[in-house]
Design a protein around this motif. Sequence first.
Motif, PDB file in Angstrom:
ATOM      1  N   ASP A  42      72.912  47.310  72.318  1.00  0.00           N
ATOM      2  CA  ASP A  42      74.382  46.831  72.454  1.00  0.00           C
ATOM      3  C   ASP A  42      74.195  46.138  73.465  1.00  0.00           C
ATOM      4  O   ASP A  42      74.557  46.101  74.859  1.00  0.00           O
ATOM      5  N   PRO A  43      73.597  44.990  73.469  1.00  0.00           N
ATOM      6  CA  PRO A  43      73.259  43.859  74.460  1.00  0.00           C
ATOM      7  C   PRO A  43      74.514  43.048  74.948  1.00  0.00           C
ATOM      8  O   PRO A  43      75.376  42.659  73.915  1.00  0.00           O
ATOM      9  N   VAL A  44      74.416  42.477  76.136  1.00  0.00           N
ATOM     10  CA  VAL A  44      75.568  41.508  76.335  1.00  0.00           C
ATOM     11  C   VAL A  44      75.652  40.220  75.587  1.00  0.00           C
ATOM     12  O   VAL A  44      74.494  39.947  75.169  1.00  0.00           O
ATOM     13  N   PRO A  45      76.609  39.755  75.140  1.00  0.00           N
ATOM     14  CA  PRO A  45      76.514  38.628  74.276  1.00  0.00           C
ATOM     15  C   PRO A  45      76.149  37.272  74.851  1.00  0.00           C
ATOM     16  O   PRO A  45      76.308  37.315  76.162  1.00  0.00           O
ATOM     17  N   ALA A  46      75.648  36.560  74.186  1.00  0.00           N
ATOM     18  CA  ALA A  46      74.745  35.295  74.862  1.00  0.00           C
ATOM     19  C   ALA A  46      74.705  34.384  73.636  1.00  0.00           C
ATOM     20  O   ALA A  46      74.659  34.522  72.637  1.00  0.00           O
ATOM     21  N   LEU A  47      74.531  33.011  74.395  1.00  0.00           N
ATOM     22  CA  LEU A  47      74.446  31.743  73.746  1.00  0.00           C
ATOM     23  C   LEU A  47      73.176  31.111  73.936  1.00  0.00           C
ATOM     24  O   LEU A  47      73.074  31.059  75.313  1.00  0.00           O
ATOM     25  N   GLN A  48      72.312  30.573  73.263  1.00  0.00           N
ATOM     26  CA  GLN A  48      71.267  29.868  73.696  1.00  0.00           C
ATOM     27  C   GLN A  48      71.579  28.262  73.519  1.00  0.00           C
ATOM     28  O   GLN A  48      71.831  27.990  72.624  1.00  0.00           O
TER      29      GLN A  48
END
Length: 163
Positions: A125-131
Amino acid sequence: MALGTCTPLQRQQWQDQEDAWLRDTVRRHGWAVQYAAGAPPFAYTVGLWSLGHPELLVYGLDLQASAWVLNQFGDKIRDGERFGPGRPLRLTGWSHRLQLFPFHDGDDPPVLGSAQRYYDRDAGDPVPALQLFWDDAGGRFPWDDGYDLPGGLQPAPRPHTPG
């Protein structure tokens, strides 16, 4: 001292110091930028999720450029702007166009390790992220024909694929 040569106690002390710095920086500024000088180098934010926005990650830039780009976005996000996948965009004062893609940090250990610890998240359940991807001098992104920067400098997007 390299972390690989640390005793477990030294490693825990180092992590405790890093986590204290991170909490203080996020409290004072709203987010922090973590930089890893690997191959390829990368940097990411910690704290933007607390502002209602996915964390941001960028590969292939040096410390100064990474911090500048991520802090530019951080300032805009703190002021209420929101960013997501879609068309290319620009930052005033930087010649490159940028595109954002979802990034799923399901690795163990995680790429966004400090962010996962900060939010007490894990690979399940990782933290939401954008690359963030930036273009080359010719305006091409890594997936475009003729892209002229080294392969692997900006690894391919890693969206979540339910298993």
